[in-house]
Design an enzyme around this catalytic site. Structure first.
Site, PDB file in Angstrom:
ATOM      1  N   LYS A 187       1.864  11.152 -11.619  1.00 18.99           N
ATOM      2  CA  LYS A 187       1.101  10.216 -12.367  1.00 18.99           C
ATOM      3  C   LYS A 187       2.099   8.811 -12.672  1.00 18.99           C
ATOM      4  CE  LYS A 187      -2.270  12.804 -15.017  1.00 18.99           C
ATOM      5  NZ  LYS A 187      -2.649  12.949 -16.498  1.00 18.99           N
ATOM      6  N   ARG A 194       0.757  -1.229  -0.062  1.00 20.00           N
ATOM      7  CA  ARG A 194      -0.107  -0.078  -0.133  1.00 20.00           C
ATOM      8  C   ARG A 194       0.816   1.358   0.056  1.00 20.00           C
ATOM      9  NH1 ARG A 194      -2.608  -2.618   4.120  1.00 20.00           N
ATOM     10  NH2 ARG A 194      -4.195  -4.260   3.278  1.00 20.00           N
ATOM     11  N   ARG A 224      -5.384  21.489 -14.426  1.00 21.53           N
ATOM     12  CA  ARG A 224      -4.450  20.653 -14.827  1.00 21.53           C
ATOM     13  C   ARG A 224      -4.751  19.833 -16.110  1.00 21.53           C
ATOM     14  NH1 ARG A 224      -1.379  16.218 -10.881  1.00 21.53           N
ATOM     15  NH2 ARG A 224      -0.532  14.785 -12.263  1.00 21.53           N
ATOM     16  N   HIS A 240      -2.945  15.993 -26.310  1.00 17.25           N
ATOM     17  CA  HIS A 240      -2.900  14.685 -25.867  1.00 17.25           C
ATOM     18  C   HIS A 240      -4.019  13.678 -26.401  1.00 17.25           C
ATOM     19  CE1 HIS A 240       0.666  15.691 -23.759  1.00 17.25           C
ATOM     20  NE2 HIS A 240       0.779  14.688 -23.309  1.00 17.25           N
ATOM     21  N   ASN A 245      -2.855  18.600 -20.943  1.00 17.09           N
ATOM     22  CA  ASN A 245      -3.236  17.186 -22.030  1.00 17.09           C
ATOM     23  C   ASN A 245      -3.271  17.931 -23.401  1.00 17.09           C
ATOM     24  OD1 ASN A 245      -3.486  15.434 -20.108  1.00 17.09           O
ATOM     25  ND2 ASN A 245      -5.345  16.189 -19.724  1.00 17.09           N
ATOM     26  N   HIS A 267      -3.083  10.358 -27.973  1.00 19.42           N
ATOM     27  CA  HIS A 267      -3.275   9.075 -27.673  1.00 19.42           C
ATOM     28  C   HIS A 267      -4.244   8.231 -28.835  1.00 19.42           C
ATOM     29  CE1 HIS A 267      -3.136  10.183 -23.084  1.00 19.42           C
ATOM     30  NE2 HIS A 267      -1.723   9.792 -23.603  1.00 19.42           N
ATOM     31  N   GLU A 304       7.030  18.092 -25.593  1.00 19.87           N
ATOM     32  CA  GLU A 304       6.636  18.330 -24.249  1.00 19.87           C
ATOM     33  C   GLU A 304       6.992  19.582 -23.901  1.00 19.87           C
ATOM     34  OE1 GLU A 304       4.068  16.650 -22.453  1.00 19.87           O
ATOM     35  OE2 GLU A 304       3.874  15.030 -23.745  1.00 19.87           O
ATOM     36  N   HIS A 364       5.603   8.624 -28.212  1.00 19.55           N
ATOM     37  CA  HIS A 364       4.564   9.463 -27.551  1.00 19.55           C
ATOM     38  C   HIS A 364       4.766  11.102 -27.807  1.00 19.55           C
ATOM     39  CE1 HIS A 364       1.720  10.881 -24.377  1.00 19.55           C
ATOM     40  NE2 HIS A 364       2.654  11.835 -23.788  1.00 19.55           N
ATOM     41  N   LYS A 378       5.021  23.109 -14.960  1.00 18.23           N
ATOM     42  CA  LYS A 378       3.953  21.736 -14.671  1.00 18.23           C
ATOM     43  C   LYS A 378       3.843  21.934 -13.035  1.00 18.23           C
ATOM     44  CE  LYS A 378       3.230  16.969 -15.426  1.00 18.23           C
ATOM     45  NZ  LYS A 378       3.499  15.594 -15.990  1.00 18.23           N
ATOM     46  N   GLU A 388      -6.269  16.497 -10.607  1.00 18.92           N
ATOM     47  CA  GLU A 388      -6.777  16.641 -12.011  1.00 18.92           C
ATOM     48  C   GLU A 388      -8.003  16.770 -12.151  1.00 18.92           C
ATOM     49  OE1 GLU A 388      -5.258  13.341 -14.519  1.00 18.92           O
ATOM     50  OE2 GLU A 388      -4.984  14.858 -16.115  1.00 18.92           O
TER      51      GLU A 388
END
Lengths: 371, 371
Positions: free
Chosen positions: A140, A118, A238, A245, A242, A249, A182, A262, A224, A234
């Protein structure tokens, strides 16, 4: 060495940037929780840097997990390999994971740390430009699923990020360009001055000028970090990160993971977002041209993949997790240096843009860029 | 219906307790994030209650994952089945998972929710006494690994917990007793008055007296919530909740998951902790006898498994995640109603206690208890 503190209350952490930092044992030590350290890396990076990192950690009980290299291995199976290694070494909840590699390694090692007993400590040592400016901030972590990218994961913050700019010398130029996508994004969404600096310095960055790299990495992380500090989980601003993105994606999923990098898919996606913004009269033709010129100068694609239909884009975009139950949400540009979330994109306008948008093979675009 | 609020700032949530609550659609609705609901349950519970829950959720886009019943299925593979189901249904990050079943289902459904698209909402509908008093509070989710229990997981809070006391009528008496082990634990570690009430009411609880059950569940959740609120991520006082668990996990691992119920192993483990406390002169003989009498009255084992050696206990206890890199940490009793963490247990004394501690088969102990 320069240091940026990411302020997150009790989970605040430093990002150290400079040449030769992976050999600085004194930078790791304060952030290792107990006596047990698991280094997670991939075959490519291990051959270059693993022994140097291990040489700095002689006082600890060490274990390592060396995964195959590539986005196609960003799977729950590989994360299970990390967990198996931790348990085989009998590591307890005071163990620390060091992620040595690019974003794929960082995402998987971070997710393994988030869920081992955990949650245990982890330190990021990103060795690609993309991971240095993207994965260093935001917490993330996660893996891909055959049905979509980053579908399984957790928010989990590192204890420290150690960025050795000299590791970029071993990075293929194509991956350096992908990282620049980026970097350019941060300028586009929030910092016009930085965008202008990038237009002046993109050649220096591609030539691995150390001073230019340090500035670009620090400024990217700072932008960032500002955004993430405002919105850690998010829900709001935030989402601006993206930019490009959702289109990107879709490209990656359509082409198969790992075919388009990417950053390449995001570059093409940012160009699509800018084009849609121009159709909405937010960007004028000169601004749109600046975006295209900078992306090309960075060695990045600005067209969609050859043969990828508008229908296919829409189908894949609807599965994207940024698309809520109602409406089609996209990040668009108000102007250069300022982005917004458009919550209800007019689908007819989107389809019109997609139909008109140029297609080309990646190889062709890279030839153009190099030529 | 009675309600306890678990106070965790922006993640505070209600625990509703009373008969017939699974048929109360108005209790679910405020905590369902979007329009998509995935019910996660097992084959046994599905046959009893799934249609009744679905009948309350006719307005939503529903999906279900029905897993096999048993602790041996608390695996990452089963969690992957939930993720596959969510993706197959194209559920987004505003989907909600409802966990309908015991602790195994709650832990897996909670973990699936914690990691699906980096975290979605979930609602607990626990149908066993153990899960009602244990899993309702604390946010622990996760799965077992062949090398140890609960080794993979996350902290993730439910939006609401709906406890229908009438579901205990379908619970085998042996599982009711196992749940009482955790109820007794709350009395032992923090509430002498509640312990005395349990001594007076243990027969009423075993006879499923609704009023007694409601009080026992609410008081157990309240004690746990107090402790968790003081220490959400398990750095300090929360360790007291592990009374009997280090011994108990060793028993479960040695015997193979599912042979001894978790509550049975914990009961035997609490008796071992009390015995060690008596050897340290913290508990007198009369207090130790009260613990044994109450556990027996609840239908629980008080001996270790036949044939399980002291060496085997030590070997398995050292892997337990509550055991830090240095020393052997155990929860012991200062007196009835007050527990403490002993950070450096004298291993010789522990071995002496383990050697002298009685062994018996579970079947034999259950016969004694029933007789």
């Amino acid at each position: 060495m320069q240091t940026l503190m990411v302020e997150l209350d009790e989970r605040s952490y430093p990002i150290h940037v400079g040449p030769g930092l992976i050999d600085r044992g004194d930078l790791y030590a304060p952030y290792i929780a107990g006596r047990q350290v698991m280094i997670v890396t991939n075959e490519t990076v291990a051959a270059l840097y693993l022994q140097r990192v291990k040489a700095q950690l002689g006082d600890y009980q060490l274990a390592e997990t060396i995964l195959p290299d590539g986005e196609q291995y960003k799977t729950i199976d590989c994360v299970e390999q990390i967990w198996d290694g931790l348990l085989a070494a009998r590591f307890n909840r005071r163990a620390t994971i060091i992620a040595l590699g690019g974003g794929v390694i960082g995402d998987m090692a971070g997710f393994a740390a988030a869920c081992y007993q955990r949650g245990i400590a982890f330190i990021q040592v990103p060795t690609t430009l993309l991971s240095q400016v993207d994965s260093s901030v935001g917490g993330k972590t996660g893996v891909n699923h055959p049905r979509g990218k980053n579908m399984i994961g957790a928010f989990w913050q590192p204890r420290a990020v150690i960025i050795d700019t000299a590791t970029l010398e071993s990075l293929p130029p194509r991956e350096l360009s992908a990282g620049l996508a980026e970097v350019i994004k941060y300028g586009l969404i929030r910092d016009l001055e930085f965008l202008a600096w990038l237009e002046d310095n993109v050649e220096a960055l591609r030539a691995l000028d150390a001073q230019a790299l340090t500035k670009a990495i620090l400024r990217s992380c700072a932008v960032k970090a500002e955004i993430v500090a405002e919105d850690e989980t998010e829900q709001g601003v935030r989402a601006l990160l993206n930019l490009g993105h959702t289109f990107g994606h879709a490209i990656e999923t359509d082409q198969g993971y790992g075919r388009w990098l990417h950053g390449e898919a995001v570059a093409s996606g940012m160009m699509m977002a800018a084009t849609l913004s121009a159709r909405l009269n937010d960007l004028d033709a000169a601004a749109l041209a600046r975006v295209e010129t900078l992306l090309r100068a960075a060695g990045l694609p600005v067209h969609a993949p050859e043969g990828m239909s508008s229908e296919r884009f829409l189908e894949l975009m609807r599965l994207d997790k940024k698309v809520l139950d109602a409406g089609l949400r996209l990040v668009l540009l108000d102007r250069l240096g300022q982005a917004r979330v458009e919550a209800n994109v007019d689908e007819a306008l989107l389809v019109e843009m997609l139909n008109a948008y140029p297609r080309a093979t990646l190889a062709r675009q890279r030839d153009d860029s190099i030529g």
